[in-house]
Scaffold this active site. Structure first.
Site, PDB file in Angstrom:
ATOM      1  N   GLU A   1      36.580  51.870 -13.747  1.00  0.00           N
ATOM      2  CA  GLU A   1      35.321  51.129 -13.602  1.00  0.00           C
ATOM      3  C   GLU A   1      34.913  51.161 -12.140  1.00  0.00           C
ATOM      4  O   GLU A   1      35.664  50.729 -11.258  1.00  0.00           O
ATOM      5  CB  GLU A   1      35.426  49.681 -14.089  1.00  0.00           C
ATOM      6  CG  GLU A   1      34.104  48.945 -13.935  1.00  0.00           C
ATOM      7  CD  GLU A   1      33.978  47.680 -14.763  1.00  0.00           C
ATOM      8  OE1 GLU A   1      32.965  46.967 -14.578  1.00  0.00           O
ATOM      9  OE2 GLU A   1      34.873  47.402 -15.581  1.00  0.00           O
TER      10      GLU A   1
ATOM     11  N   ASP B   1      24.209  48.487  -7.755  1.00  0.00           N
ATOM     12  CA  ASP B   1      23.081  48.136  -6.888  1.00  0.00           C
ATOM     13  C   ASP B   1      21.935  49.099  -7.171  1.00  0.00           C
ATOM     14  O   ASP B   1      22.094  50.314  -7.059  1.00  0.00           O
ATOM     15  CB  ASP B   1      23.512  48.244  -5.423  1.00  0.00           C
ATOM     16  CG  ASP B   1      22.532  47.581  -4.470  1.00  0.00           C
ATOM     17  OD1 ASP B   1      21.305  47.723  -4.697  1.00  0.00           O
ATOM     18  OD2 ASP B   1      22.974  46.936  -3.511  1.00  0.00           O
TER      19      ASP B   1
ATOM     20  N   ASP C   1      19.663  46.990 -15.376  1.00  0.00           N
ATOM     21  CA  ASP C   1      18.503  46.227 -15.840  1.00  0.00           C
ATOM     22  C   ASP C   1      17.280  46.565 -14.987  1.00  0.00           C
ATOM     23  O   ASP C   1      16.367  45.754 -14.846  1.00  0.00           O
ATOM     24  CB  ASP C   1      18.780  44.718 -15.852  1.00  0.00           C
ATOM     25  CG  ASP C   1      19.331  44.188 -14.539  1.00  0.00           C
ATOM     26  OD1 ASP C   1      19.431  44.965 -13.563  1.00  0.00           O
ATOM     27  OD2 ASP C   1      19.673  42.991 -14.483  1.00  0.00           O
TER      28      ASP C   1
ATOM     29  N   THR D   1      28.618  40.077 -18.300  1.00  0.00           N
ATOM     30  CA  THR D   1      29.076  39.563 -17.013  1.00  0.00           C
ATOM     31  C   THR D   1      28.087  38.541 -16.460  1.00  0.00           C
ATOM     32  O   THR D   1      26.953  38.429 -16.917  1.00  0.00           O
ATOM     33  CB  THR D   1      29.226  40.705 -15.996  1.00  0.00           C
ATOM     34  OG1 THR D   1      27.927  41.259 -15.716  1.00  0.00           O
ATOM     35  CG2 THR D   1      30.126  41.804 -16.540  1.00  0.00           C
ATOM     36  N   ARG D   2      28.538  37.819 -15.448  1.00  0.00           N
ATOM     37  CA  ARG D   2      27.666  36.823 -14.820  1.00  0.00           C
ATOM     38  C   ARG D   2      26.441  37.482 -14.196  1.00  0.00           C
ATOM     39  O   ARG D   2      25.337  36.936 -14.263  1.00  0.00           O
ATOM     40  CB  ARG D   2      28.444  36.046 -13.751  1.00  0.00           C
ATOM     41  CG  ARG D   2      29.449  35.052 -14.295  1.00  0.00           C
ATOM     42  CD  ARG D   2      30.210  34.380 -13.179  1.00  0.00           C
ATOM     43  NE  ARG D   2      30.991  35.357 -12.422  1.00  0.00           N
ATOM     44  CZ  ARG D   2      31.585  35.092 -11.263  1.00  0.00           C
ATOM     45  NH1 ARG D   2      31.456  33.899 -10.715  1.00  0.00           N
ATOM     46  NH2 ARG D   2      32.293  36.019 -10.644  1.00  0.00           N
TER      47      ARG D   2
ATOM     48  N   GLU E   1      24.919  40.179 -15.188  1.00  0.00           N
ATOM     49  CA  GLU E   1      24.002  40.540 -16.275  1.00  0.00           C
ATOM     50  C   GLU E   1      23.211  39.324 -16.744  1.00  0.00           C
ATOM     51  O   GLU E   1      22.006  39.415 -17.025  1.00  0.00           O
ATOM     52  CB  GLU E   1      24.813  41.129 -17.424  1.00  0.00           C
ATOM     53  CG  GLU E   1      23.981  41.628 -18.594  1.00  0.00           C
ATOM     54  CD  GLU E   1      24.854  42.169 -19.708  1.00  0.00           C
ATOM     55  OE1 GLU E   1      24.332  42.341 -20.824  1.00  0.00           O
ATOM     56  OE2 GLU E   1      26.054  42.414 -19.471  1.00  0.00           O
TER      57      GLU E   1
END
EC number: 2.1.1.33
Length: 226
Positions: A59, A133, A169, A206-207, A209
């Site tokens: 990852e 990022d 996103d 995840t936080r 997201e």
């Protein structure tokens, strides 16, 4: 064949390295646990880190480590290697490793491109790049992690048939990634549903997201190394 650490020039693909003071407990884990699970800072064989591993997953930019830890917890037979330059993220990740008693996680605190450069050819079974990022301003696009040269390096370290999941996103970054990954003949879409807004069945939210900082709903891209 292994590749030595490659110079990256002045361009970083990530922003600030620390946003707030690290909590004392997390600092203690950085001082004691991280050295025990750190990836070697030179060319290495992943199987040497966990000889019994059935697969090796990577990852890149694991953020706070929630996704990495959850994937590792579901697959204790998999060696999960994670790279993250952000100190607070690494501190959070080692806390997850300690609290969940994970024995199959190895971490590099620094630029993931170094880890990729140290890995042998065809050594990774699965790759995640989750919400990197975006560098969404046009003049900063050159700082994005997904660039042709890096895609070629990913193709080198991924085994034939290995999966590569990318999530963002930011609509422009999704399109950017599709164009640059598929421009490399080593990759194709995984299937007819390789581009989706609905989280894949094995996804872990995840936080980052949940903050919804981008300009679109999350886009999940699944590629396969040919």
């Amino acid at each position: 064949m292994t590749h030595p650490q490659q110079p990256h020039g002045p361009l970083r693909s990530f922003g600030r390295l620390k946003s707030r003071p690290v909590k004392p407990r997390q600092q203690a884990l950085l001082d004691t646990l991280l050295p025990q699970i750190a990836v070697p800072t030179a060319p290495f064989q992943p199987r040497d880190l966990m000889p019994e591993a059935q697969e090796v997953w990577l990852e890149i930019g694991f953020g706070g480590g929630e996704h990495m830890a959850a994937q590792a917890g579901k697959r204790p037979d998999v060696l999960m290697i994670g790279a993250e330059p952000f100190v607070n993220g690494v501190a959070s990740a080692v806390r997850h490793v300690e609290e969940q008693a994970l024995k199959n996680v190895r971490i590099h605190e620094g630029d993931a491109r170094d880890v990729v450069g140290w890995l042998p050819d065809a050594s990774i079974d699965r790759l995640f790049i989750m919400f990197p990022d975006p560098w969404h301003k046009a003049r900063h696009n050159k700082r994005r992690l997904v660039q042709p040269a890096f895609v070629a390096e990913l193709a080198r370290v991924l085994k034939p048939g290995a999966g590569f999941r990318f999530a963002t996103d930011w609509a422009d970054y999704a399109q950017w990634t599709v164009e640059r990954v598929l421009a490399d003949p080593a990759f194709r879409f995984a299937d007819a549903e390789a581009v989706r807004n609905a989280p894949p069945a094995d996804h872990v939210t995840t936080r980052y997201e949940e903050k919804k900082l981008g300009d679109c709903a999350p886009v999940f891209l699944d590629f396969v190394r040919i």
